[in-house]
Scaffold this motif. Sequence first.
Motif, PDB file in Angstrom:
ATOM      1  N   ILE A 123       0.849  -1.189   0.000  1.00 41.23           N
ATOM      2  CA  ILE A 123       0.000   0.000   0.000  1.00 41.23           C
ATOM      3  C   ILE A 123       0.883   1.238   0.000  1.00 41.23           C
ATOM      4  CG2 ILE A 123      -0.223  -0.188   2.531  1.00 41.23           C
ATOM      5  CD1 ILE A 123      -2.960   1.234   2.200  1.00 41.23           C
ATOM      6  N   ALA A 124       0.468   2.238  -0.762  1.00 36.06           N
ATOM      7  CA  ALA A 124       1.192   3.504  -0.781  1.00 36.06           C
ATOM      8  C   ALA A 124       0.167   4.611  -0.589  1.00 36.06           C
ATOM      9  CB  ALA A 124       1.914   3.684  -2.104  1.00 36.06           C
ATOM     10  N   ARG A 125       0.511   5.568   0.199  1.00 37.24           N
ATOM     11  CA  ARG A 125      -0.412   6.671   0.437  1.00 37.24           C
ATOM     12  C   ARG A 125       0.354   7.966   0.267  1.00 37.24           C
ATOM     13  NH1 ARG A 125      -3.105   5.394   5.645  1.00 37.24           N
ATOM     14  NH2 ARG A 125      -4.206   3.854   4.418  1.00 37.24           N
ATOM     15  N   THR A 126      -0.100   8.786  -0.636  1.00 34.46           N
ATOM     16  CA  THR A 126       0.606  10.029  -0.906  1.00 34.46           C
ATOM     17  C   THR A 126      -0.300  11.209  -0.595  1.00 34.46           C
ATOM     18  OG1 THR A 126       1.671   8.853  -2.708  1.00 34.46           O
ATOM     19  CG2 THR A 126       2.022  11.215  -2.618  1.00 34.46           C
ATOM     20  N   GLU A 127       0.170  12.071   0.269  1.00 29.19           N
ATOM     21  CA  GLU A 127      -0.602  13.266   0.617  1.00 29.19           C
ATOM     22  C   GLU A 127       0.246  14.499   0.365  1.00 29.19           C
ATOM     23  OE1 GLU A 127      -2.136  12.979   4.579  1.00 29.19           O
ATOM     24  OE2 GLU A 127      -3.661  11.552   3.960  1.00 29.19           O
ATOM     25  N   ILE A 128      -0.368  15.467  -0.271  1.00 29.22           N
ATOM     26  CA  ILE A 128       0.329  16.694  -0.603  1.00 29.22           C
ATOM     27  C   ILE A 128      -0.478  17.872  -0.081  1.00 29.22           C
ATOM     28  CG2 ILE A 128       1.052  18.151  -2.540  1.00 29.22           C
ATOM     29  CD1 ILE A 128       1.354  15.169  -3.927  1.00 29.22           C
ATOM     30  N   GLY A 129       0.127  18.682   0.755  1.00 30.45           N
ATOM     31  CA  GLY A 129      -0.575  19.826   1.334  1.00 30.45           C
ATOM     32  C   GLY A 129      -0.101  21.120   0.723  1.00 30.45           C
TER      33      GLY A 129
END
Length: 169
Positions: A123-129
């Motif tokens: 699983i990969a989770r990418t968050e960009i703020g």
Amino acid sequence: MKGSLKERGIRLTRQRQILLDLIDKSGKHLDAESLYQLARQEDPKLNRVTVYRTLKMLKKGGLVDELDLMHFGGDQHFYETRLKQEHAHVICLRCGKVEEFFGEPLQKLRRQIEDHFGFNIVIARTEIGGYCAHCQALRARELTEAAALAAPAAEPNPKPSRRRPAAAG
Ligand SMILES: [Zn+2]
Ligand SMILES: [Zn+2]
């Protein structure tokens, strides 16, 4: 879809099915409380504890993904279906708008990491703020206004004040 659920050994009770449908259909990132409110419209007998417990189970069973979305909502967690293609979440830190980025660069990054570390990514989770275009404009204006307020207001004809401000320090 039901076949794959059975393979995972998950029995779909009514409340699980209601929640899964809500998450699948919404296409959005709903928090537990919103899901509870929506689920109650389907089944008024559902209580909050059941909904929260069911969400936890769906997550454990790999059916939904739990996100904190840069903690924009404080401790709130958001849920989305795992059936969607992998994507990055792009979150505006001002208005909380969430965009989804699907794209080849994510797959490329995945492959590079797997090659580099000999790692098998599950699983990969990418968050960009950051700030959306709308909020960038608003922020620029807010900063200008704040700067104007901070600057000493030049009165056209300042009256001499009798009371002297107390000396600082
Ligand atoms: Zn924004
Ligand atoms: Zn998403």
